[in-house]
Design a protein around this motif. Sequence first.
Motif, PDB file in Angstrom:
ATOM      1  N   PRO A 148       1.092   0.260  -6.391  1.00  0.00           N
ATOM      2  CA  PRO A 148      -0.218   0.080  -5.065  1.00  0.00           C
ATOM      3  C   PRO A 148      -0.965  -0.825  -5.780  1.00  0.00           C
ATOM      4  O   PRO A 148      -2.135  -1.379  -3.936  1.00  0.00           O
ATOM      5  N   THR A 149      -1.527  -1.722  -6.366  1.00  0.00           N
ATOM      6  CA  THR A 149      -1.740  -2.972  -6.302  1.00  0.00           C
ATOM      7  C   THR A 149      -1.579  -4.135  -6.100  1.00  0.00           C
ATOM      8  O   THR A 149      -1.922  -4.559  -5.623  1.00  0.00           O
ATOM      9  N   ILE A 150      -0.213  -3.865  -6.810  1.00  0.00           N
ATOM     10  CA  ILE A 150       0.276  -4.947  -5.909  1.00  0.00           C
ATOM     11  C   ILE A 150       0.475  -4.880  -4.122  1.00  0.00           C
ATOM     12  O   ILE A 150       0.757  -5.750  -3.499  1.00  0.00           O
ATOM     13  N   LEU A 151       1.045  -4.091  -3.680  1.00  0.00           N
ATOM     14  CA  LEU A 151       1.093  -4.200  -2.088  1.00  0.00           C
ATOM     15  C   LEU A 151      -0.055  -3.731  -2.046  1.00  0.00           C
ATOM     16  O   LEU A 151      -0.362  -4.226   0.026  1.00  0.00           O
ATOM     17  N   SER A 152      -0.930  -3.457  -2.275  1.00  0.00           N
ATOM     18  CA  SER A 152      -2.119  -3.395  -1.612  1.00  0.00           C
ATOM     19  C   SER A 152      -2.760  -5.428  -0.950  1.00  0.00           C
ATOM     20  O   SER A 152      -3.712  -5.767  -0.646  1.00  0.00           O
ATOM     21  N   LEU A 153      -2.486  -5.991  -2.110  1.00  0.00           N
ATOM     22  CA  LEU A 153      -2.132  -6.917  -1.726  1.00  0.00           C
ATOM     23  C   LEU A 153      -1.610  -8.320  -0.465  1.00  0.00           C
ATOM     24  O   LEU A 153      -1.922  -8.828  -0.553  1.00  0.00           O
ATOM     25  N   TYR A 154      -0.496  -7.265  -0.340  1.00  0.00           N
ATOM     26  CA  TYR A 154      -0.103  -7.215   0.878  1.00  0.00           C
ATOM     27  C   TYR A 154      -0.397  -6.546   2.286  1.00  0.00           C
ATOM     28  O   TYR A 154       0.459  -6.952   2.793  1.00  0.00           O
ATOM     29  N   ASP A 155      -1.216  -5.690   1.647  1.00  0.00           N
ATOM     30  CA  ASP A 155      -1.766  -4.840   2.640  1.00  0.00           C
ATOM     31  C   ASP A 155      -0.143  -4.366   3.204  1.00  0.00           C
ATOM     32  O   ASP A 155      -0.450  -3.631   4.138  1.00  0.00           O
ATOM     33  N   LEU A 156      -0.064  -3.070   2.319  1.00  0.00           N
ATOM     34  CA  LEU A 156       1.425  -2.464   2.941  1.00  0.00           C
ATOM     35  C   LEU A 156       0.825  -0.882   2.285  1.00  0.00           C
ATOM     36  O   LEU A 156       2.241  -0.700   2.012  1.00  0.00           O
ATOM     37  N   ASN A 157      -0.304  -0.979   1.423  1.00  0.00           N
ATOM     38  CA  ASN A 157       0.127   0.901   0.999  1.00  0.00           C
ATOM     39  C   ASN A 157      -0.997   2.041   1.895  1.00  0.00           C
ATOM     40  O   ASN A 157      -1.180   2.727   1.619  1.00  0.00           O
ATOM     41  N   ARG A 158      -0.913   1.475   3.288  1.00  0.00           N
ATOM     42  CA  ARG A 158      -2.030   2.638   3.643  1.00  0.00           C
ATOM     43  C   ARG A 158      -1.461   3.156   4.360  1.00  0.00           C
ATOM     44  O   ARG A 158       0.228   3.749   4.076  1.00  0.00           O
ATOM     45  N   ASP A 159      -2.568   4.215   3.917  1.00  0.00           N
ATOM     46  CA  ASP A 159      -1.273   5.754   4.294  1.00  0.00           C
ATOM     47  C   ASP A 159      -0.881   6.311   2.892  1.00  0.00           C
ATOM     48  O   ASP A 159       0.083   7.496   3.153  1.00  0.00           O
ATOM     49  N   MET A 160      -0.635   6.245   1.960  1.00  0.00           N
ATOM     50  CA  MET A 160      -0.137   6.063   0.604  1.00  0.00           C
ATOM     51  C   MET A 160      -0.414   7.111  -0.228  1.00  0.00           C
ATOM     52  O   MET A 160      -0.147   6.435  -1.159  1.00  0.00           O
ATOM     53  N   ASP A 161      -1.738   6.592  -0.733  1.00  0.00           N
ATOM     54  CA  ASP A 161      -2.203   7.066  -1.270  1.00  0.00           C
ATOM     55  C   ASP A 161      -2.014   8.091  -2.255  1.00  0.00           C
ATOM     56  O   ASP A 161      -2.024   8.908  -3.373  1.00  0.00           O
ATOM     57  N   ASP A 162      -1.755   9.350  -1.485  1.00  0.00           N
ATOM     58  CA  ASP A 162      -1.531  10.773  -1.688  1.00  0.00           C
ATOM     59  C   ASP A 162       0.179  10.828  -2.076  1.00  0.00           C
ATOM     60  O   ASP A 162       0.217  12.204  -2.907  1.00  0.00           O
ATOM     61  N   TYR A 163       1.107   9.850  -2.164  1.00  0.00           N
ATOM     62  CA  TYR A 163       2.020   9.819  -2.935  1.00  0.00           C
ATOM     63  C   TYR A 163       2.344   8.720  -4.494  1.00  0.00           C
ATOM     64  O   TYR A 163       2.904   9.794  -5.136  1.00  0.00           O
ATOM     65  N   PHE A 164       1.310   8.081  -4.327  1.00  0.00           N
ATOM     66  CA  PHE A 164       1.970   7.106  -5.609  1.00  0.00           C
ATOM     67  C   PHE A 164       0.480   7.581  -6.520  1.00  0.00           C
ATOM     68  O   PHE A 164      -0.026   8.725  -6.163  1.00  0.00           O
ATOM     69  N   ASP A 165       1.249   8.051  -7.943  1.00  0.00           N
ATOM     70  CA  ASP A 165       0.651   8.840  -8.585  1.00  0.00           C
ATOM     71  C   ASP A 165      -0.180   8.193  -9.533  1.00  0.00           C
ATOM     72  O   ASP A 165      -1.220   8.189 -11.024  1.00  0.00           O
ATOM     73  N   GLY A 166      -0.514   6.420  -8.667  1.00  0.00           N
ATOM     74  CA  GLY A 166      -1.679   5.978  -9.322  1.00  0.00           C
ATOM     75  C   GLY A 166      -3.198   5.314  -8.334  1.00  0.00           C
ATOM     76  O   GLY A 166      -2.035   5.917  -7.211  1.00  0.00           O
TER      77      GLY A 166
END
Length: 469
Positions: free
Chosen positions: A447-465
């Motif tokens: 999730p940290t790496i994807l956030s750098l590319y702005d690709l983690n929107r609406d995925m907070d509930d999926y990731f365990d990190g």
Amino acid sequence: MRVLLLGFDGADWHLTNKLMKEGKLQNFSKLAERGIVAPLKSVVPPISPPAWASIVTGVNPGKHGVYEFTEFNRKSFSIRIRPNPIKAKKIWNYLNEAGYRSIIINFPLMYPPEKINGITISGLITPSTARYFTYPKYLTDKLKNMGYEVEISEVEIFRLLYSDKEKLYNRLVQVMKKRAEISVELLAREDWDFSMVVFGGTDRIQHFFWNEPEKIRQCYIEMDKVLKLFVGQVVDSDTVLMVISDHGFRGIYKYFYINSWLYKKGLLSLKSRAKKINAREKILRLLNKLRIGKFLNYVPESLGKIIPASKIQVSDVDPTKTRACCVSGYGYLILNGNWDFLNKAKLKDELLGIVDPESGERVVKSVLEKKEIFSGKYLSYAPDLVLIPNNGYFFQDKYLSNKLFDKPKNAPGLAKRFGDHSDTGIFLCSGKKMKSQNVVSVYDITPTILSLYDLNRDMDDYFDGRILG
């Protein structure tokens, strides 16, 4: 902006931190000064396959389906290695869909090499007979001509372990150096947005040489030199650099043969042909006793393969009469048949009550049910119980009829290991403004790496990190 993720399998937090303070790892120290450094918590138990899978997916094994290098089939009572076993999206899959180009080198759970927008070089599960281990395919021959090796074969490790350990150490370091040199050249030549390079030799060196502190120190110094190579030739002002490991390391004081214990309790039954499984132990112990272990250096590989395997195979177990079986040295117990609450509770109590007669210490620290550790659609793939050892003990899933405990120096075959996994690896990051972290999880990386590319929107509930910010 681009991200470079360097992975050193098994790099231990406590040892890395200690050597940095002693001034032995100057490049790690410089990286820490420019960014942040923190301990990284692994999966439970700390095993490479689920840890690496969680690092690149951001989810626990119950969601990505990887618990070991092998997969246990409850219906057929068999084990197999499954190609590209991760069932969840990986970092480079998200980036590929968004049009970013990635270069993935030696990811342990990759084979065949994945077809992505970029380059992939497969890792540890690559068969020794594989004609190609890269995508695109043409790169395989180029890499071979440059001296690239995916990994040292287990046959070669076995021979050198019993004939010339110094040569084994040098070979493992050689492969690490060559991978670094070729990776740097490739990354300097190619365009990419994300790259991940994994070095597995650090893990194997610590397994086999943990009882030789100077060798371990030198291994970490070699790791520091690899980091210097990437920082000097690949990393620029536009690069976010992360350095991680999948778990840490600890010493092994004594092995406990869990399947032998289950056998003596009447919970595990073997087929008649399993009586042959001690043959390799007897051969190796005789060679060592006669001090002619170097003889193995001259045994052709084809001949070395016919020495009977020492490890109990699931195919040696009689499933019609077996109630419980350990299928991993990391305490994975499969319960066969129907177990009610009371019988399972009794088994847990008996496991927790196992005591080393020499030291008087308990062997098993805790017994966890799979639902206590994992969650997700692939929970059914998980072992029923996970045994966590007390410090210094390691569960051997081999079967030896005449003993329950043994010292590492007496262990047979590739089980002659003096070090094993602990739960705390390393995390360093520079090139991104980030708050100091007390601890980082393997689940935080994706999730940290994807956030750098702005690709983690609406995925907070999926990731365990979480996103490290």
